[in-house]
Motif scaffolding. Structure first.
Motif, PDB file in Angstrom:
ATOM      1  N   ALA A  26      23.275   4.932  54.694  1.00 44.01           N
ATOM      2  CA  ALA A  26      22.081   5.051  53.852  1.00 44.01           C
ATOM      3  C   ALA A  26      21.748   6.519  53.570  1.00 44.01           C
ATOM      4  N   THR A  27      21.773   7.353  54.612  1.00 43.64           N
ATOM      5  CA  THR A  27      21.413   8.765  54.446  1.00 43.64           C
ATOM      6  C   THR A  27      22.598   9.630  54.031  1.00 43.64           C
ATOM      7  N   MET A  60      27.287  19.536  71.467  1.00 40.55           N
ATOM      8  CA  MET A  60      26.094  19.408  70.633  1.00 40.55           C
ATOM      9  C   MET A  60      26.453  18.658  69.350  1.00 40.55           C
ATOM     10  N   MET A  61      25.728  17.607  69.078  1.00 41.83           N
ATOM     11  CA  MET A  61      25.947  16.795  67.882  1.00 41.83           C
ATOM     12  C   MET A  61      24.639  16.630  67.130  1.00 41.83           C
ATOM     13  N   ILE A  62      24.702  16.695  65.803  1.00 34.04           N
ATOM     14  CA  ILE A  62      23.558  16.324  64.982  1.00 34.04           C
ATOM     15  C   ILE A  62      23.993  15.173  64.089  1.00 34.04           C
ATOM     16  N   GLY A  63      23.036  14.358  63.678  1.00 30.99           N
ATOM     17  CA  GLY A  63      23.381  13.211  62.851  1.00 30.99           C
ATOM     18  C   GLY A  63      22.232  12.801  61.964  1.00 30.99           C
ATOM     19  N   THR A  64      22.558  12.232  60.809  1.00 31.38           N
ATOM     20  CA  THR A  64      21.521  11.800  59.878  1.00 31.38           C
ATOM     21  C   THR A  64      21.040  10.393  60.235  1.00 31.38           C
ATOM     22  N   ASP A  65      20.792  10.190  61.511  1.00 33.03           N
ATOM     23  CA  ASP A  65      20.313   8.909  62.007  1.00 33.03           C
ATOM     24  C   ASP A  65      19.507   9.165  63.273  1.00 33.03           C
ATOM     25  N   SER A  66      18.375   8.504  63.405  1.00 30.64           N
ATOM     26  CA  SER A  66      17.496   8.755  64.554  1.00 30.64           C
ATOM     27  C   SER A  66      18.147   8.384  65.875  1.00 30.64           C
ATOM     28  N   ILE A  74      20.963  15.146  68.395  1.00 30.47           N
ATOM     29  CA  ILE A  74      19.658  15.129  67.733  1.00 30.47           C
ATOM     30  C   ILE A  74      19.790  14.592  66.312  1.00 30.47           C
ATOM     31  N   GLY A  75      18.852  13.720  65.932  1.00 33.66           N
ATOM     32  CA  GLY A  75      18.801  13.226  64.561  1.00 33.66           C
ATOM     33  C   GLY A  75      18.149  14.249  63.651  1.00 33.66           C
ATOM     34  N   VAL A  76      18.737  14.447  62.480  1.00 33.01           N
ATOM     35  CA  VAL A  76      18.236  15.458  61.538  1.00 33.01           C
ATOM     36  C   VAL A  76      18.195  14.874  60.129  1.00 33.01           C
ATOM     37  N   GLY A  77      17.648  15.644  59.207  1.00 37.07           N
ATOM     38  CA  GLY A  77      17.662  15.265  57.803  1.00 37.07           C
ATOM     39  C   GLY A  77      19.000  15.596  57.171  1.00 37.07           C
ATOM     40  N   GLY A  78      19.262  14.992  56.030  1.00 36.33           N
ATOM     41  CA  GLY A  78      20.532  15.211  55.362  1.00 36.33           C
ATOM     42  C   GLY A  78      20.790  16.661  55.005  1.00 36.33           C
ATOM     43  N   ALA A  79      19.734  17.401  54.598  1.00 41.31           N
ATOM     44  CA  ALA A  79      19.908  18.800  54.204  1.00 41.31           C
ATOM     45  C   ALA A  79      20.394  19.649  55.380  1.00 41.31           C
ATOM     46  N   ASP A  80      19.873  19.376  56.577  1.00 46.59           N
ATOM     47  CA  ASP A  80      20.326  20.103  57.768  1.00 46.59           C
ATOM     48  C   ASP A  80      21.797  19.831  58.042  1.00 46.59           C
ATOM     49  N   ALA A  81      22.194  18.568  57.899  1.00 49.71           N
ATOM     50  CA  ALA A  81      23.591  18.206  58.141  1.00 49.71           C
ATOM     51  C   ALA A  81      24.510  18.875  57.130  1.00 49.71           C
ATOM     52  N   VAL A  82      24.084  18.950  55.868  1.00 49.50           N
ATOM     53  CA  VAL A  82      24.891  19.579  54.829  1.00 49.50           C
ATOM     54  C   VAL A  82      25.102  21.059  55.121  1.00 49.50           C
ATOM     55  N   ASP A  83      24.066  21.736  55.617  1.00 53.12           N
ATOM     56  CA  ASP A  83      24.207  23.158  55.978  1.00 53.12           C
ATOM     57  C   ASP A  83      25.364  23.362  56.944  1.00 53.12           C
ATOM     58  N   VAL A  84      25.410  22.520  57.981  1.00 50.93           N
ATOM     59  CA  VAL A  84      26.453  22.653  59.000  1.00 50.93           C
ATOM     60  C   VAL A  84      27.809  22.257  58.429  1.00 50.93           C
ATOM     61  N   LEU A 126      26.198  13.728  51.143  1.00 47.94           N
ATOM     62  CA  LEU A 126      27.521  14.019  50.595  1.00 47.94           C
ATOM     63  C   LEU A 126      27.434  14.499  49.147  1.00 47.94           C
ATOM     64  N   LEU A 127      26.490  13.970  48.377  1.00 46.96           N
ATOM     65  CA  LEU A 127      26.289  14.471  47.012  1.00 46.96           C
ATOM     66  C   LEU A 127      25.928  15.955  47.036  1.00 46.96           C
ATOM     67  N   GLN A 128      25.083  16.346  47.992  1.00 45.11           N
ATOM     68  CA  GLN A 128      24.714  17.752  48.124  1.00 45.11           C
ATOM     69  C   GLN A 128      25.909  18.594  48.578  1.00 45.11           C
ATOM     70  N   PHE A 129      26.679  18.067  49.527  1.00 46.14           N
ATOM     71  CA  PHE A 129      27.830  18.832  50.022  1.00 46.14           C
ATOM     72  C   PHE A 129      28.858  19.052  48.917  1.00 46.14           C
ATOM     73  N   MET A 130      29.000  18.088  48.031  1.00 49.20           N
ATOM     74  CA  MET A 130      29.965  18.227  46.938  1.00 49.20           C
ATOM     75  C   MET A 130      29.634  19.403  46.027  1.00 49.20           C
ATOM     76  N   GLN A 131      28.382  19.825  46.029  1.00 52.32           N
ATOM     77  CA  GLN A 131      27.979  20.966  45.207  1.00 52.32           C
ATOM     78  C   GLN A 131      28.199  22.309  45.904  1.00 52.32           C
ATOM     79  N   ALA A 132      28.643  22.263  47.163  1.00 54.56           N
ATOM     80  CA  ALA A 132      28.796  23.496  47.939  1.00 54.56           C
ATOM     81  C   ALA A 132      30.075  24.254  47.597  1.00 54.56           C
ATOM     82  N   GLY A 133      30.989  23.611  46.889  1.00 53.01           N
ATOM     83  CA  GLY A 133      32.234  24.279  46.514  1.00 53.01           C
ATOM     84  C   GLY A 133      33.236  24.402  47.646  1.00 53.01           C
ATOM     85  N   LYS A 134      33.091  23.594  48.677  1.00 50.99           N
ATOM     86  CA  LYS A 134      34.009  23.634  49.818  1.00 50.99           C
ATOM     87  C   LYS A 134      35.128  22.605  49.635  1.00 50.99           C
TER      88      LYS A 134
END
Length: 398
Positions: free
Chosen positions: A233-234, A319-325, A338-348, A239-247
């Protein structure tokens, strides 16, 4: 052409499953086989020849790992099996190399330095002379080793290979190689004993050059997580945001788990099919993006993210982060998860730091013993109730 067409994650999974099955074959089923060879019919020879030739190149095994168990199944001596496999492997490797060259150059238009299609010329020039020398030594050693022991060695080798293909051992080894030094440095700076949570937090700093301790619940700190987990869901927006990162690939190991779009209504099979019917476009998108950027993909029905991260990706001190609580479930193996928002996950994913206010820490000491029907979650919920934490109160490590 199968190897040229398959995406890397699918190829790795294919090879890992194969190695695991054949490894078990040699370790546990070897003793049940006959001592005298059995005649192989012409039909079986033709079918097996087609399958071995078809599968060998995608697996990168030259036919040996397939020919040996095939011949052993019909009672041939392990040494004869290895020798025959070596001869067959030469022909498979030759035709496979030609296909990998033409497939890389013509089909996928691969343009890598010092390469001809998918063949790396530097690797070819370095490894071929060495393998030719070692092959002669290996052949002599084979005839000196006990047959039963040789089968078990071959099986253990394939199981070890399976382990390395499935698990991110290099990443885990890298964490463990430096964690003691980082923790010792943190102890000197803080000048007091550290909790397990603090040891993991200080050993995952983005900027390791610090000269004073962080204040809990006040200082914002940049961290470098070891891996990321996303649920279906998240993960879509992430992934749409990550696709814009040019990686071209995610910077840290990442997985996508298709489970939240499966609603429990009737039964496992019916609910799974219903989710596939209703969300098939989403699942196809997530799989396609995962294959393109080197992300592990857990298809619908492959498991719930809560348990999958614990059983497959958690390790003590990581240490793991995930877009799920429920990412915190990985904490069951001594991980800071730790659960995080999608934007935080995209940064990493894009190779950037993850910013977090250094958490406050609440210690819990348990006494006595559990009563009947009490589960670990009951203890956790009771402990949380004592702290009077509300849903919006975050920034604490319990």
């Amino acid at each position: 052409f199968l190897a040229v067409s398959l995406k890397t994650p699918a190829l790795v999974l294919f090879f890992a499953i194969f190695s695991f099955c054949v490894g078990l074959f040699f370790i546990f089923l070897r003793e049940q086989l006959m001592d005298k060879p059995k005649k192989i019919s012409e039909l079986i020879k033709k079918i097996s020849g087609i399958l071995i030739g078809f599968i060998s190149v995608p697996l990168g095994i030259g036919g040996g790992s397939l020919m040996v168990p095939f011949m052993r199944t019909f009672g041939y001596d392990i040494r004869k099996s290895i020798g025959t496999a070596a001869a067959v492997g030469f022909l498979i490797a030759l035709t496979g190399s030609i296909t990998m060259i033409t497939g890389g150059e013509i089909i996928n238009n691969v343009k890598s330095p010092f390469s001809f299609g998918y063949i790396n010329l530097l690797g070819f020039l370095v490894f071929v002379p060495v393998t030719m020398i070692m092959a002669r030594i290996g052949a002599k050693v084979v005839y000196k080793i006990n047959k039963k022991l040789l089968s078990k060695i071959f099986g253990c080798f394939l199981l070890i290979l399976h382990w390395f293909m499935i698990f991110d051992l290099e990443m885990i080894k890298k964490v463990y190689e430096t964690i003691k030094e980082k923790v010792d440095r943190a102890k000197q700076i803080c000048n007091h004993p550290l909790t397990l949570s603090e040891k993991i937090l200080y050993s995952h700093l983005w900027n390791e050059k610090i000269n004073k301790p962080f204040t809990r619940g006040k200082d914002y700190v940049d961290f470098a997580p070891d891996r990321i987990a996303c649920q279906d869901a998240t993960a879509q927006m992430a992934l749409l945001q990550f696709m814009q990162a040019g990686k071209k690939k995610v910077s840290v190991p990442t997985t996508v788990h298709c489970d939240h779009l499966i609603q429990a209504r009737i039964g496992a099979d019916e609910d799974l099919q219903s989710a596939i019917n209703n969300s098939n476009e989403v699942f196809n998108f997530l799989e396609s993006v995962s294959n393109k950027y080197g992300i592990g993909f857990w298809k619908p029905g492959a498991g719930i993210i809560h348990q999958v991260v614990l059983e497959n990706y958690a390790f003590p001190g990581g240490m793991m982060i995930g877009t799920d609580s429920h990412t915190v479930n990985a904490g069951g193996l001594g991980m800071v998860a730790i659960g995080v928002g999608g934007a935080d996950a995209v940064d990493v994913m894009a190779g950037m730091a993850w910013e977090l206010k250094f958490p406050k820490i609440i210690g819990v000491k348990l006494t006595g013993k559990l009563s009947g029907w009490t589960a670990p979650k009951d203890v956790i919920l009771k402990a949380v109730s004592y702290t009077h934490l509300r849903a919006h109160e975050t920034g604490r490590n319990l």
